[in-house]
Design an enzyme around this catalytic site. Structure first.
Site, PDB file in Angstrom:
ATOM      1  N   TYR A  74      17.239  29.756   9.462  1.00 25.80           N
ATOM      2  CA  TYR A  74      16.145  30.579  10.010  1.00 25.80           C
ATOM      3  C   TYR A  74      16.227  30.669  11.528  1.00 25.80           C
ATOM      4  O   TYR A  74      16.436  29.664  12.221  1.00 25.80           O
ATOM      5  CB  TYR A  74      14.794  29.959   9.647  1.00 25.80           C
ATOM      6  N   LYS A 134       0.846  -1.205   0.000  1.00 19.05           N
ATOM      7  CA  LYS A 134       0.000   0.000   0.000  1.00 19.05           C
ATOM      8  C   LYS A 134       0.878   1.251   0.000  1.00 19.05           C
ATOM      9  O   LYS A 134       2.078   1.175   0.293  1.00 19.05           O
ATOM     10  CB  LYS A 134      -0.908  -0.022   1.234  1.00 19.05           C
ATOM     11  N   ARG A 149     -10.677  -0.337  14.072  1.00 14.17           N
ATOM     12  CA  ARG A 149     -10.364   0.504  12.931  1.00 14.17           C
ATOM     13  C   ARG A 149     -11.187   0.033  11.739  1.00 14.17           C
ATOM     14  O   ARG A 149     -12.015   0.759  11.223  1.00 14.17           O
ATOM     15  CB  ARG A 149      -8.850   0.422  12.655  1.00 14.17           C
ATOM     16  N   MET A 182      12.604  24.556   3.488  1.00  7.55           N
ATOM     17  CA  MET A 182      11.747  23.805   2.567  1.00  7.55           C
ATOM     18  C   MET A 182      12.546  22.937   1.592  1.00  7.55           C
ATOM     19  O   MET A 182      12.219  21.770   1.366  1.00  7.55           O
ATOM     20  CB  MET A 182      10.845  24.767   1.781  1.00  7.55           C
TER      21      MET A 182
HETATM   22  C1  PLP Z   1      -0.144  -2.001   6.772  1.00  6.31           C
HETATM   23  C2  PLP Z   1      -0.779  -3.303   7.104  1.00  6.31           C
HETATM   24  C3  PLP Z   1      -0.012  -4.479   7.201  1.00  6.31           C
HETATM   25  C4  PLP Z   1       1.500  -4.476   7.139  1.00  6.31           C
HETATM   26  O1  PLP Z   1       1.994  -4.115   8.413  1.00  6.31           O
HETATM   27  P1  PLP Z   1       3.552  -4.012   8.711  1.00  6.31           P
HETATM   28  O2  PLP Z   1       3.602  -3.635  10.156  1.00  6.31           O
HETATM   29  O3  PLP Z   1       4.077  -2.946   7.827  1.00  6.31           O
HETATM   30  O4  PLP Z   1       4.164  -5.332   8.425  1.00  6.31           O
HETATM   31  C5  PLP Z   1      -0.665  -5.687   7.368  1.00  6.31           C
HETATM   32  N1  PLP Z   1      -2.011  -5.727   7.463  1.00  6.31           N
HETATM   33  C6  PLP Z   1      -2.786  -4.617   7.410  1.00  6.31           C
HETATM   34  C7  PLP Z   1      -4.251  -4.745   7.546  1.00  6.31           C
HETATM   35  C8  PLP Z   1      -2.199  -3.368   7.240  1.00  6.31           C
HETATM   36  O5  PLP Z   1      -2.968  -2.275   7.203  1.00  6.31           O
END
Ligand code: PLP
Length: 345
Positions: A242, A33, A128, A290
């Protein structure tokens, strides 16, 4: 070269996936992701697929569609946010499998895409995504009759081995899936490292693939080299940057490097982090701006052409510690302006 160079070592990535895969009899998936935690989902996905990964997880359908284009037909692509309004065409056309998180999503999916594969998420404590135990007991028989490809839940604190939530969630997940003949999934990277009891049928490592904690034996995957734009001498008592937050205590040499908070070098790193010139640690001098940061290179052997923020001497978790955050955030904030190079794969 005026932009920083982010180098992604695909051989290290694949090696990390293989080590995690060798730890369990479960099928080892890959969570890619957020553009593979900022490292590039197409390249990362193709390298892992070539190494044998067959199951991928993304956050949203749009990421899944881009990944399907990169991978072609075959690998399973699960969408963790499930089936959202308006997604039916994309899920169907791009052969994406939503992980349904609620009764609403289940109804939407079965109405819009009857017969299209799906998975289910159960909530065991994260609060969640996923169905609560009470909701699940009401819909379980109907849901299971539709033949889910995967039933999963997510651990709250898997990177803390003695956190009692781990056992609690394991017990609840077992209860909620008792007697079901469907592939199960619970473990992220931390869960893979915890114990085989957490592995079930499919594991879902993310951060470990990219070289981050809690996978202590991981090979680093990302390195970041930033060009030096200008060097100058600064006399004792003069300040840099800065608001003059850094004052030279000795005759100093300052390099101004070409990256800043617009590139994911958090301003909170001001006064806390360092870059490396060969084997010499060179502290940041003054506030991160920046597009630029000052670096105290007084102890470096000469004026460098580039400095290293991520590399053999300093990984994502070191920088995260200096910023008061986690390696995940360092990776996903990596700047869009960086020139990206891929090694191996
Ligand atoms: C992001 C995520 C993972 C991966 O988790 P890591 O801690 O990066 O290994 C696995 N399952 C779900 C549902 C996630 O949202």
């Amino acid at each position: 070269m005026s932009t920083p160079t982010l180098t992604v070592d695909l051989n290290a990535l694949v090696a990390n996936w293989q080590v995690l895969a060798a730890m369990s009899r479960a099928e080892t998936g890959a969570v890619i992701k957020a553009d593979a935690y900022g490292l590039g989902a197409a390249r990362v996905g193709r390298a892992l697929a070539r190494a044998g990964a067959r199951t991928f997880f993304v956050a949203v359908a749009e990421e899944g569609a881009a990944l399907r284009t990169a991978l072609g037909p075959g690998p399973m692509i699960y969408v963790l946010s499930g089936h959202m309004p308006g997604d039916a065409d994309m899920l169907g056309d791009m052969d994406l499998t939503p992980i349904l998180n609620s009764l609403d999503q289940m109804i939407r999916h079965l109405e819009a895409l009857p017969g299209h594969p799906f998975g289910l998420q159960l909530d065991t404590g994260m609060n969640r995504l996923g169905m609560e135990p009470s909701e699940w007991s009401a819909v379980r028989d109907i849901a299971v009759a539709q033949g889910p490809q995967l039933i999963m839940s997510h651990l709250v604190a898997a990177e803390v081995p003695d956190d009692e939530m781990n056992r609690h969630q394991l017990t609840l997940f077992r209860q909620m899936t008792a007697g079901l003949d469907c592939p199960l999934s619970l473990a992220n990277t931390g869960g893979v490292l915890l114990d085989k009891a957490y592995h079930f049928d499919v594991t879902r490592p993310g951060i470990g693939l990219y070289g981050g904690r809690p996978f202590a034996d991981a090979r680093p995957v990302a390195s970041l080299d930033i060009p030096v734009i200008q060097c100058r001498d600064v006399a004792p008592g003069e300040t840099v940057g800065y608001n003059g937050t850094w004052t030279a205590q000795r005759p100093s040499r300052i390099a101004t490097i070409g990256a800043g908070y617009a590139d994911g070098i958090f301003r909170a790193l001001s006064g806390h982090a360092a870059v490396w010139v060969d084997e010499v640690r060179c502290p940041l001098a003054g506030r991160v701006s920046m597009d630029l940061v000052g670096v105290d290179i007084t102890d470096a052997p000469g004026d460098p052409k580039t400095v290293s923020l991520l590399g053999p001497d300093q990984g994502i978790d070191d920088v995260a510690d200096a910023a008061g955050t986690i390696g995940y955030e360092i990776l996903t904030a990596l700047g869009a302006r960086y020139t990206r190079r891929y090694l191996g794969g």
